[in-house]
Design an enzyme around this catalytic site. Sequence first.
Site, PDB file in Angstrom:
ATOM      1  CE  LYS A   1       7.783   0.836   3.711  1.00 39.81           C
ATOM      2  NZ  LYS A   1       6.785   0.129   2.710  1.00 39.81           N
TER       3      LYS A   1
ATOM      4  NE  ARG B   1      10.979   1.781  -1.766  1.00 42.48           N
ATOM      5  CZ  ARG B   1       9.962   2.190  -1.196  1.00 42.48           C
ATOM      6  NH1 ARG B   1      10.169   3.438  -0.482  1.00 42.48           N
ATOM      7  NH2 ARG B   1       8.806   1.829  -1.162  1.00 42.48           N
TER       8      ARG B   1
ATOM      9  NE  ARG C   1      -0.885   3.625   0.161  1.00 37.10           N
ATOM     10  CZ  ARG C   1       0.338   3.405   0.272  1.00 37.10           C
ATOM     11  NH1 ARG C   1       0.946   3.528   1.333  1.00 37.10           N
ATOM     12  NH2 ARG C   1       0.885   3.119  -0.844  1.00 37.10           N
TER      13      ARG C   1
ATOM     14  NE  ARG D   1       1.216   6.325  -2.870  1.00 37.72           N
ATOM     15  CZ  ARG D   1       2.160   5.918  -2.093  1.00 37.72           C
ATOM     16  NH1 ARG D   1       2.322   6.021  -0.974  1.00 37.72           N
ATOM     17  NH2 ARG D   1       3.005   5.063  -2.867  1.00 37.72           N
TER      18      ARG D   1
ATOM     19  NE  ARG E   1       3.988   1.321  -5.104  1.00 38.95           N
ATOM     20  CZ  ARG E   1       2.918   1.461  -4.426  1.00 38.95           C
ATOM     21  NH1 ARG E   1       1.856   1.308  -5.260  1.00 38.95           N
ATOM     22  NH2 ARG E   1       2.963   1.856  -3.008  1.00 38.95           N
TER      23      ARG E   1
HETATM   24  P1  ADP Z   1       3.409   1.563   3.904  1.00 38.41           P
HETATM   25  O1  ADP Z   1       3.898   3.098   4.124  1.00 38.41           O
HETATM   26  O2  ADP Z   1       4.370   0.544   4.239  1.00 38.41           O
HETATM   27  O3  ADP Z   1       3.327   1.625   2.320  1.00 38.41           O
HETATM   28  P2  ADP Z   1       0.763   2.456   4.963  1.00 38.41           P
HETATM   29  O4  ADP Z   1       1.298   2.751   6.376  1.00 38.41           O
HETATM   30  O5  ADP Z   1       0.524   3.542   4.064  1.00 38.41           O
HETATM   31  O6  ADP Z   1       2.056   1.291   4.305  1.00 38.41           O
HETATM   32  O7  ADP Z   1      -0.253   1.382   5.088  1.00 38.41           O
HETATM   33  C1  ADP Z   1      -0.916   0.921   3.854  1.00 38.41           C
HETATM   34  C2  ADP Z   1      -2.541   0.927   3.863  1.00 38.41           C
HETATM   35  O8  ADP Z   1      -2.851  -0.058   5.073  1.00 38.41           O
HETATM   36  C3  ADP Z   1      -3.314   2.251   4.696  1.00 38.41           C
HETATM   37  O9  ADP Z   1      -4.341   2.305   3.971  1.00 38.41           O
HETATM   38  C4  ADP Z   1      -3.380   1.985   6.004  1.00 38.41           C
HETATM   39  O10 ADP Z   1      -4.421   2.565   6.524  1.00 38.41           O
HETATM   40  C5  ADP Z   1      -3.652   0.680   6.121  1.00 38.41           C
HETATM   41  N1  ADP Z   1      -2.764  -0.072   7.383  1.00 38.41           N
HETATM   42  C6  ADP Z   1      -1.470   0.508   7.937  1.00 38.41           C
HETATM   43  N2  ADP Z   1      -1.270  -0.434   9.081  1.00 38.41           N
HETATM   44  C7  ADP Z   1      -2.155  -1.478   8.887  1.00 38.41           C
HETATM   45  C8  ADP Z   1      -2.364  -2.409   9.662  1.00 38.41           C
HETATM   46  N3  ADP Z   1      -1.460  -2.987  10.658  1.00 38.41           N
HETATM   47  N4  ADP Z   1      -3.526  -3.309   9.744  1.00 38.41           N
HETATM   48  C9  ADP Z   1      -4.613  -2.800   8.838  1.00 38.41           C
HETATM   49  N5  ADP Z   1      -4.396  -1.802   7.989  1.00 38.41           N
HETATM   50  C10 ADP Z   1      -3.280  -1.048   8.003  1.00 38.41           C
HETATM   51  P1  ADP Z   2       5.183   2.361  -0.639  1.00 37.05           P
HETATM   52  O1  ADP Z   2       5.784   2.194   0.666  1.00 37.05           O
HETATM   53  O2  ADP Z   2       3.579   2.167  -0.796  1.00 37.05           O
HETATM   54  O3  ADP Z   2       5.942   1.585  -1.482  1.00 37.05           O
HETATM   55  P2  ADP Z   2       6.373   5.063  -0.989  1.00 37.05           P
HETATM   56  O4  ADP Z   2       5.315   6.386  -0.520  1.00 37.05           O
HETATM   57  O5  ADP Z   2       7.413   4.568  -0.167  1.00 37.05           O
HETATM   58  O6  ADP Z   2       5.447   3.841  -1.466  1.00 37.05           O
HETATM   59  O7  ADP Z   2       7.020   5.375  -2.358  1.00 37.05           O
HETATM   60  C1  ADP Z   2       6.330   5.710  -3.691  1.00 37.05           C
HETATM   61  C2  ADP Z   2       7.462   5.789  -4.765  1.00 37.05           C
HETATM   62  O8  ADP Z   2       8.265   6.698  -4.441  1.00 37.05           O
HETATM   63  C3  ADP Z   2       8.211   4.632  -5.037  1.00 37.05           C
HETATM   64  O9  ADP Z   2       7.375   3.562  -5.870  1.00 37.05           O
HETATM   65  C4  ADP Z   2       9.282   5.079  -6.060  1.00 37.05           C
HETATM   66  O10 ADP Z   2       9.126   5.668  -7.174  1.00 37.05           O
HETATM   67  C5  ADP Z   2       9.673   6.399  -5.130  1.00 37.05           C
HETATM   68  N1  ADP Z   2      10.559   6.061  -3.752  1.00 37.05           N
HETATM   69  C6  ADP Z   2      10.220   6.131  -2.515  1.00 37.05           C
HETATM   70  N2  ADP Z   2      11.483   5.668  -1.765  1.00 37.05           N
HETATM   71  C7  ADP Z   2      12.429   5.502  -2.795  1.00 37.05           C
HETATM   72  C8  ADP Z   2      13.737   5.393  -2.633  1.00 37.05           C
HETATM   73  N3  ADP Z   2      14.215   4.981  -1.305  1.00 37.05           N
HETATM   74  N4  ADP Z   2      14.453   5.142  -3.636  1.00 37.05           N
HETATM   75  C9  ADP Z   2      13.831   5.514  -4.926  1.00 37.05           C
HETATM   76  N5  ADP Z   2      12.757   5.506  -4.980  1.00 37.05           N
HETATM   77  C10 ADP Z   2      11.788   5.697  -4.170  1.00 37.05           C
END
Ligand code: ADP
Ligand code: ADP
Length: 210
Positions: free
Chosen positions: A11, A86, A125, A158, A169
């Site tokens: 995302k 969420r 990541r 992270r 998660r």
């Molecule tokens: P999210 O915001 O949904 O948690 P991220 O955009 O942070 O996901 O992506 C998670 C990890 O995967 C990061 O290390 C990113 O560089 C990698 N990544 C993101 N999109 C892709 C993809 N389409 N193919 C391969 N790796 C990806």
């Molecule tokens: P990812 O996309 O990898 O799950 P985020 O960076 O979006 O991670 O979120 C990291 C953490 O921040 C979550 O595990 C949660 O603790 C908090 N968080 C993010 N978005 C929300 C939300 N909409 N509501 C509640 N907690 C959130």
Amino acid sequence: MVLLGPPGAGKGTQAVMLAERLNYLHLSTGDILRENVKQGTEIGKKAKSYMDKGELVPDDIVIEMMLDEIKTDAKDRDFILDGFPRTIYQAGKIDAALEKLKLDIDLVIYFKTSLKIVLFRLTGRRLCRECGENYHIVNMPPKKEGVCDKCKSELYRRKDDVEETIKKRLEVFEGQTKELIDYYKGKGVLKEISGDLDAEEVYEKLSVII
Ligand code: ADP
Ligand code: ADP
Ligand code: ZN
């Protein structure tokens, strides 16, 4: 636009591409929360323990924080909510608040992504400590290991991108977030794409939908 999907679906990566190429405003709840933790704000103090455990930060904290962001920055610009809402409760509150501002959510993208892929992505990541740039040690490696291409600062993993917390998660996604798919389907704004594809392929599909 709302980006919906499990952690590691890509995302954030897509939101950054949309912001750079199509000038969307990118509002990432996770990034904003992490910035609050880093700065030691009241929000950060309240949020930290939940984030470290992989649990959701309480709804009211997150809703107020995101509404402030939207009111300040999103008035005259198309915006992307990345990782928000969420929960159904968050979704209801944001709908009502946006209506008052004469704004609305007209597109929700669900990134359907397989478990094996999200596990691989999250464990690999890495983020830049200074500018927040996102890398993956295999899929999107920096030119020099452990160093940001853009600003040469140190990359870090992270605290919640470790196996135990990732598991939590993913459970939270299944238990509390996944039901938003039906919520937005009911409103006729949901589009599904495969999060398993390469980042450029996902972007391609996203562009067509937009
Ligand atoms: P999210 O915001 O949904 O948690 P991220 O955009 O942070 O996901 O992506 C998670 C990890 O995967 C990061 O290390 C990113 O560089 C990698 N990544 C993101 N999109 C892709 C993809 N389409 N193919 C391969 N790796 C990806
Ligand atoms: P990812 O996309 O990898 O799950 P985020 O960076 O979006 O991670 O979120 C990291 C953490 O921040 C979550 O595990 C949660 O603790 C908090 N968080 C993010 N978005 C929300 C939300 N909409 N509501 C509640 N907690 C959130
Ligand atoms: Zn950097």
